[in-house]
Design a protein around this motif. Structure first.
Motif, PDB file in Angstrom:
ATOM      1  N   ARG A 138       0.690  -1.237   0.178  1.00  0.00           N
ATOM      2  CA  ARG A 138       0.132   0.079   0.660  1.00  0.00           C
ATOM      3  C   ARG A 138       1.292   1.623   0.025  1.00  0.00           C
ATOM      4  O   ARG A 138       0.139   2.621   0.153  1.00  0.00           O
ATOM      5  N   VAL A 139       1.992   0.474   0.063  1.00  0.00           N
ATOM      6  CA  VAL A 139       3.087   2.008   0.182  1.00  0.00           C
ATOM      7  C   VAL A 139       3.645   2.760  -1.516  1.00  0.00           C
ATOM      8  O   VAL A 139       3.662   4.330  -1.669  1.00  0.00           O
ATOM      9  N   LEU A 140       3.720   1.225  -2.460  1.00  0.00           N
ATOM     10  CA  LEU A 140       4.519   0.948  -3.447  1.00  0.00           C
ATOM     11  C   LEU A 140       3.239   2.244  -4.888  1.00  0.00           C
ATOM     12  O   LEU A 140       2.587   2.046  -4.569  1.00  0.00           O
ATOM     13  N   GLU A 141       3.918   2.897  -5.113  1.00  0.00           N
ATOM     14  CA  GLU A 141       2.730   3.801  -6.851  1.00  0.00           C
ATOM     15  C   GLU A 141       2.574   3.015  -7.747  1.00  0.00           C
ATOM     16  O   GLU A 141       4.085   2.717  -8.154  1.00  0.00           O
ATOM     17  N   SER A 142       2.262   2.801  -8.122  1.00  0.00           N
ATOM     18  CA  SER A 142       2.055   2.409  -9.308  1.00  0.00           C
ATOM     19  C   SER A 142       0.581   2.861 -10.768  1.00  0.00           C
ATOM     20  O   SER A 142      -0.326   3.421 -10.279  1.00  0.00           O
ATOM     21  N   THR A 143       0.797   2.881 -11.883  1.00  0.00           N
ATOM     22  CA  THR A 143      -0.155   3.354 -12.680  1.00  0.00           C
ATOM     23  C   THR A 143      -0.954   2.564 -12.964  1.00  0.00           C
ATOM     24  O   THR A 143      -1.342   1.440 -12.943  1.00  0.00           O
TER      25      THR A 143
END
Length: 252
Positions: A138-143
């Protein structure tokens, strides 16, 4: 090992080739939230070309969780309910479910449906190519991914992950997301050694997996807050902090 205080409904004696995917759902007093997620998961499984089994582990519920799960078996015979004789903890429930699974790929998901079923097959290629374990973050960001979490949860999560990274596991930004996938062959060697039975079990799983040189991939997943969470942030965060140092002591 499996324990004798488990009642199994709709048991199947099958080899690992019988299912492509096994989904484990630990549940404690989830008669209200589980049916909605279970229906969405069943619909997803039926629409797939892959063969699914779903295993719900009732961790000593005192409500009608058992009855709500059994009501789905007619519509989806590949659904199995494991009913524990008493409440042990989420880690224990997940462990029993995984050790009972028959799939080539096994995963566990939270009963509240905070992570949607669509994340399953989106991440399957990672397991078939290079990795033994894929964990949601829930921390990593992705398109294309979106996380809806409350500010207090985010703040506590940041502090907890700081402690985890400093004292136990480096290189993982979110150890506690309730979406983790495993190649079938790693299940028994890894999970038979897990001792923690509460919410801190993810820490031991990932710590031991790294020691066993399993290849772990952390991926951004869609996640949203669902009301009536079973986690009590202050109480359970403190217990998991204690777990960090328990694990360090056990495996020193």
């Amino acid at each position: 090992m499996a324990y004798s205080n488990i009642t199994t409904y709709n048991i199947k004696i099958m080899s690992p080739e019988n299912f492509d995917i096994s989904v484990i759902i630990p549940a404690k007093d989830e008669e209200r939230r589980l049916p909605t997620f279970l229906q969405s998961l069943i619909d997803y499984a039926k629409a797939s070309r892959l063969r699914y089994e779903i295993i719900v582990v009732d961790d000593g519920s005192t409500d009608k969780t058992t009855e709500s799960v059994l009501a789905f078996q007619k519509n989806f015979p590949e659904l199995t309910l494991l009913k524990l004789g008493r409440n042990h903890g989420k880690g224990y429930a997940v462990k029993q479910g995984l050790l009972s699974a028959h799939g080539a790929i096994c995963l566990f998901m939270d009963a509240d449906g905070s992570t949607p079923a669509t994340e399953i097959e989106k991440n399957l290629p990672l397991l078939s190519e290079n990795y033994d374990i894929v964990i949601g973050s829930r921390v990593l960001e992705s398109t294309g991914t979106k996380v809806q979490a409350r500010l207090l949860r985010k703040s506590m999560g940041w502090f907890f992950n700081f402690l985890v990274t400093s004292f136990l596991i480096k290189g993982i930004k979110d150890t506690q997301c309730g979406f983790k996938m495993f190649r079938g062959p790693v299940i028994r060697p890894l999970w038979e050694n897990i001792r923690l039975e509460g919410f801190g079990f993810d820490l031991e799983v990932l710590f031991l997996a790294k020691r066993m040189n399993y290849r772990i991939k952390e991926v951004a997943v869609n996640w949203h807050h669902v009301e009536n969470s079973k986690i009590r942030l202050m109480r359970d965060s403190w217990r998991m902090i204690v777990n960090i140092f328990q694990i360090r002591s056990w495996y020193r």
